[in-house]
Motif scaffolding. Structure first.
Motif, PDB file in Angstrom:
ATOM      1  N   GLU A 184       0.851  -1.192   0.000  1.00  0.00           N
ATOM      2  CA  GLU A 184       0.000   0.000   0.000  1.00  0.00           C
ATOM      3  C   GLU A 184       0.886   1.240   0.000  1.00  0.00           C
ATOM      4  OE1 GLU A 184      -3.930  -1.758   2.353  1.00  0.00           O
ATOM      5  OE2 GLU A 184      -2.945   0.055   3.103  1.00  0.00           O
ATOM      6  N   PHE A 185       0.394   2.278  -0.657  1.00  0.00           N
ATOM      7  CA  PHE A 185       1.132   3.542  -0.732  1.00  0.00           C
ATOM      8  C   PHE A 185       0.302   4.616  -0.037  1.00  0.00           C
ATOM      9  CE2 PHE A 185       3.212   7.251  -2.267  1.00  0.00           C
ATOM     10  CZ  PHE A 185       4.467   6.877  -2.720  1.00  0.00           C
ATOM     11  N   TRP A 186       0.883   5.238   0.969  1.00  0.00           N
ATOM     12  CA  TRP A 186       0.197   6.256   1.761  1.00  0.00           C
ATOM     13  C   TRP A 186       0.942   7.577   1.681  1.00  0.00           C
ATOM     14  CZ3 TRP A 186      -3.796   5.568   5.775  1.00  0.00           C
ATOM     15  CH2 TRP A 186      -4.400   4.306   5.730  1.00  0.00           C
ATOM     16  N   ILE A 187       0.197   8.645   1.869  1.00  0.00           N
ATOM     17  CA  ILE A 187       0.789   9.974   1.976  1.00  0.00           C
ATOM     18  C   ILE A 187       0.421  10.550   3.343  1.00  0.00           C
ATOM     19  CG2 ILE A 187       0.939  12.293   1.006  1.00  0.00           C
ATOM     20  CD1 ILE A 187       1.880  10.278  -0.978  1.00  0.00           C
ATOM     21  N   VAL A 188       1.414  11.088   4.026  1.00  0.00           N
ATOM     22  CA  VAL A 188       1.169  11.827   5.271  1.00  0.00           C
ATOM     23  C   VAL A 188       1.251  13.311   4.923  1.00  0.00           C
ATOM     24  CG1 VAL A 188       1.924  12.262   7.636  1.00  0.00           C
ATOM     25  CG2 VAL A 188       2.193   9.976   6.642  1.00  0.00           C
ATOM     26  N   PHE A 189       0.135  14.014   5.062  1.00  0.00           N
ATOM     27  CA  PHE A 189       0.074  15.446   4.733  1.00  0.00           C
ATOM     28  C   PHE A 189       0.349  16.263   5.994  1.00  0.00           C
ATOM     29  CE2 PHE A 189      -2.516  13.260   1.610  1.00  0.00           C
ATOM     30  CZ  PHE A 189      -2.159  13.879   0.422  1.00  0.00           C
ATOM     31  N   LEU A 190       1.206  17.274   5.860  1.00  0.00           N
ATOM     32  CA  LEU A 190       1.636  18.064   7.015  1.00  0.00           C
ATOM     33  C   LEU A 190       1.343  19.554   6.817  1.00  0.00           C
ATOM     34  CD1 LEU A 190       5.213  16.514   7.405  1.00  0.00           C
ATOM     35  CD2 LEU A 190       3.119  15.741   8.520  1.00  0.00           C
ATOM     36  N   ASN A 191       1.161  20.251   7.954  1.00  0.00           N
ATOM     37  CA  ASN A 191       1.059  21.705   7.882  1.00  0.00           C
ATOM     38  C   ASN A 191       2.446  22.312   8.051  1.00  0.00           C
ATOM     39  OD1 ASN A 191       1.684  21.673  10.629  1.00  0.00           O
ATOM     40  ND2 ASN A 191      -0.371  22.208  11.297  1.00  0.00           N
ATOM     41  N   ASN A 192       2.529  23.642   8.175  1.00  0.00           N
ATOM     42  CA  ASN A 192       3.844  24.278   8.223  1.00  0.00           C
ATOM     43  C   ASN A 192       4.565  24.087   9.553  1.00  0.00           C
ATOM     44  OD1 ASN A 192       2.287  25.959   9.770  1.00  0.00           O
ATOM     45  ND2 ASN A 192       2.524  27.765   8.463  1.00  0.00           N
ATOM     46  N   SER A 193       3.898  23.460  10.531  1.00  0.00           N
ATOM     47  CA  SER A 193       4.553  23.108  11.797  1.00  0.00           C
ATOM     48  C   SER A 193       4.918  21.633  11.837  1.00  0.00           C
ATOM     49  CB  SER A 193       3.628  23.445  12.980  1.00  0.00           C
ATOM     50  OG  SER A 193       3.360  24.823  13.031  1.00  0.00           O
ATOM     51  N   ASN A 194       4.782  20.971  10.703  1.00  0.00           N
ATOM     52  CA  ASN A 194       5.041  19.527  10.578  1.00  0.00           C
ATOM     53  C   ASN A 194       4.077  18.689  11.408  1.00  0.00           C
ATOM     54  OD1 ASN A 194       7.033  19.850   8.719  1.00  0.00           O
ATOM     55  ND2 ASN A 194       8.722  19.195  10.026  1.00  0.00           N
ATOM     56  N   LYS A 195       2.899  19.217  11.668  1.00  0.00           N
ATOM     57  CA  LYS A 195       1.861  18.432  12.328  1.00  0.00           C
ATOM     58  C   LYS A 195       1.019  17.727  11.268  1.00  0.00           C
ATOM     59  CE  LYS A 195       1.391  20.665  16.801  1.00  0.00           C
ATOM     60  NZ  LYS A 195       0.457  21.251  17.797  1.00  0.00           N
ATOM     61  N   GLN A 246      -4.471   6.857   2.253  1.00  0.00           N
ATOM     62  CA  GLN A 246      -4.073   5.747   1.382  1.00  0.00           C
ATOM     63  C   GLN A 246      -4.302   6.156  -0.073  1.00  0.00           C
ATOM     64  OE1 GLN A 246      -6.523   2.223   0.186  1.00  0.00           O
ATOM     65  NE2 GLN A 246      -5.338   1.226   1.804  1.00  0.00           N
ATOM     66  N   MET A 247      -3.215   6.230  -0.825  1.00  0.00           N
ATOM     67  CA  MET A 247      -3.334   6.623  -2.229  1.00  0.00           C
ATOM     68  C   MET A 247      -3.624   5.438  -3.126  1.00  0.00           C
ATOM     69  SD  MET A 247      -3.098   9.863  -2.214  1.00  0.00           S
ATOM     70  CE  MET A 247      -3.379   9.917  -3.970  1.00  0.00           C
ATOM     71  N   SER A 248      -3.060   4.291  -2.794  1.00  0.00           N
ATOM     72  CA  SER A 248      -3.298   3.123  -3.642  1.00  0.00           C
ATOM     73  C   SER A 248      -3.014   1.842  -2.875  1.00  0.00           C
ATOM     74  CB  SER A 248      -2.445   3.185  -4.907  1.00  0.00           C
ATOM     75  OG  SER A 248      -1.079   3.227  -4.571  1.00  0.00           O
ATOM     76  N   LYS A 249      -3.556   0.786  -3.394  1.00  0.00           N
ATOM     77  CA  LYS A 249      -3.425  -0.525  -2.773  1.00  0.00           C
ATOM     78  C   LYS A 249      -3.143  -1.524  -3.878  1.00  0.00           C
ATOM     79  CE  LYS A 249      -6.221  -3.734   0.010  1.00  0.00           C
ATOM     80  NZ  LYS A 249      -7.504  -3.891   0.722  1.00  0.00           N
TER      81      LYS A 249
END
Length: 232
Positions: A132-143, A149-152
């Motif tokens: 599985e391919f995932w993306i962790v999206f962050l704000n400008n404080s790295n939170k 999940q982008m794909s499986k």
């Protein structure tokens, strides 16, 4: 004639033994569970202090605060000295504690290192038998704004649509992303396909001012970081 603490009110105890005074003098961590409950109760019965009554209640549920939090008003009222108001006070305090723990569990994590990402994502993808391919999206404080999940895919790989990655980033007002995927084989070394998609997403991110901070390959017990290995 001598009297034991059990036959005296809490007010007549030595100051260090009074729960409220003890909290003020030594801090909340110095109090036992029974003493904390005694403060909620306020007073015991004619022949029993609030602390002794609290100990009796705790003993009945094997000193397990989770079980105490499940007792009903009527169950608490079975103890002599616990009326409806005191039972409600105990239930209310424990419910607030439960909600606090829930909020702590849902608190937005801040990404400080590749190890933080591994700890965040390993429970999700580390033990899967497919990729599985995932993306962790962050704000400008790295939170973390979102784990997505982008794909499986199957055992051999998975596909990622670059346009969808950055569409989601723009929707979230994310300023950075971290790529994550698992290797069911247990091998940590990135494949040529892993390197290609990393570079493709990095270049697209530069155009949209969304930085690709890292790409983490995760297995059951370990991880590989592109950033740590200077590959990004």
């Amino acid at each position: 004639m001598e009297y034991s603490k059990k036959t005296l009110s809490i007010k007549s105890w030595a100051e260090d033994d009074r729960p409220r005074e003890k909290l003020l003098l030594k801090g909340k961590a110095s109090l036992s569970d029974a003493e904390l409950i005694a403060i909620l109760i306020g007073s015991g019965s004619r022949n029993e202090t609030a602390v002794d009554l609290a100990k009796k209640i705790l003993n009945s549920i094997e000193n397990n605060l989770n079980r105490l939090g499940k007792l009903s008003v009527s169950e608490l009222q079975k103890f002599k000295g616990i009326g409806e108001a005191k039972a409600i006070s105990i239930i209310t305090a424990l419910e607030l504690g439960r909600r606090r723990r829930l909020e702590e569990a849902l608190e937005v994590p801040k990404i400080k290192s590749s190890k933080t990402v591994f700890n965040l994502m390993q429970p999700i993808i580390g033990e899967l038998q497919h990729e599985e391919f995932w993306i962790v999206f962050l704000n400008n404080s790295n939170k973390v704004l979102l784990k997505y999940q982008m794909s499986k895919g199957g055992l051999t790989g998975t596909l990622v649509d670059v346009r969808l990655v950055f569409k989601k980033a723009i929707e979230l007002y994310a300023t950075a992303i971290i790529l994550c995927h698992n290797h069911p084989s247990g091998k940590l070394q990135p494949s040529n396909a892993d390197k290609m998609i990393t570079n493709k997403l990095k270049q697209a991110g530069e155009t949209l001012d969304v930085k690709v901070l890292d790409h983490i390959i995760i297995t059951e017990n370990a991880y590989f970081s592109f950033a740590d290995e200077s590959l990004i």
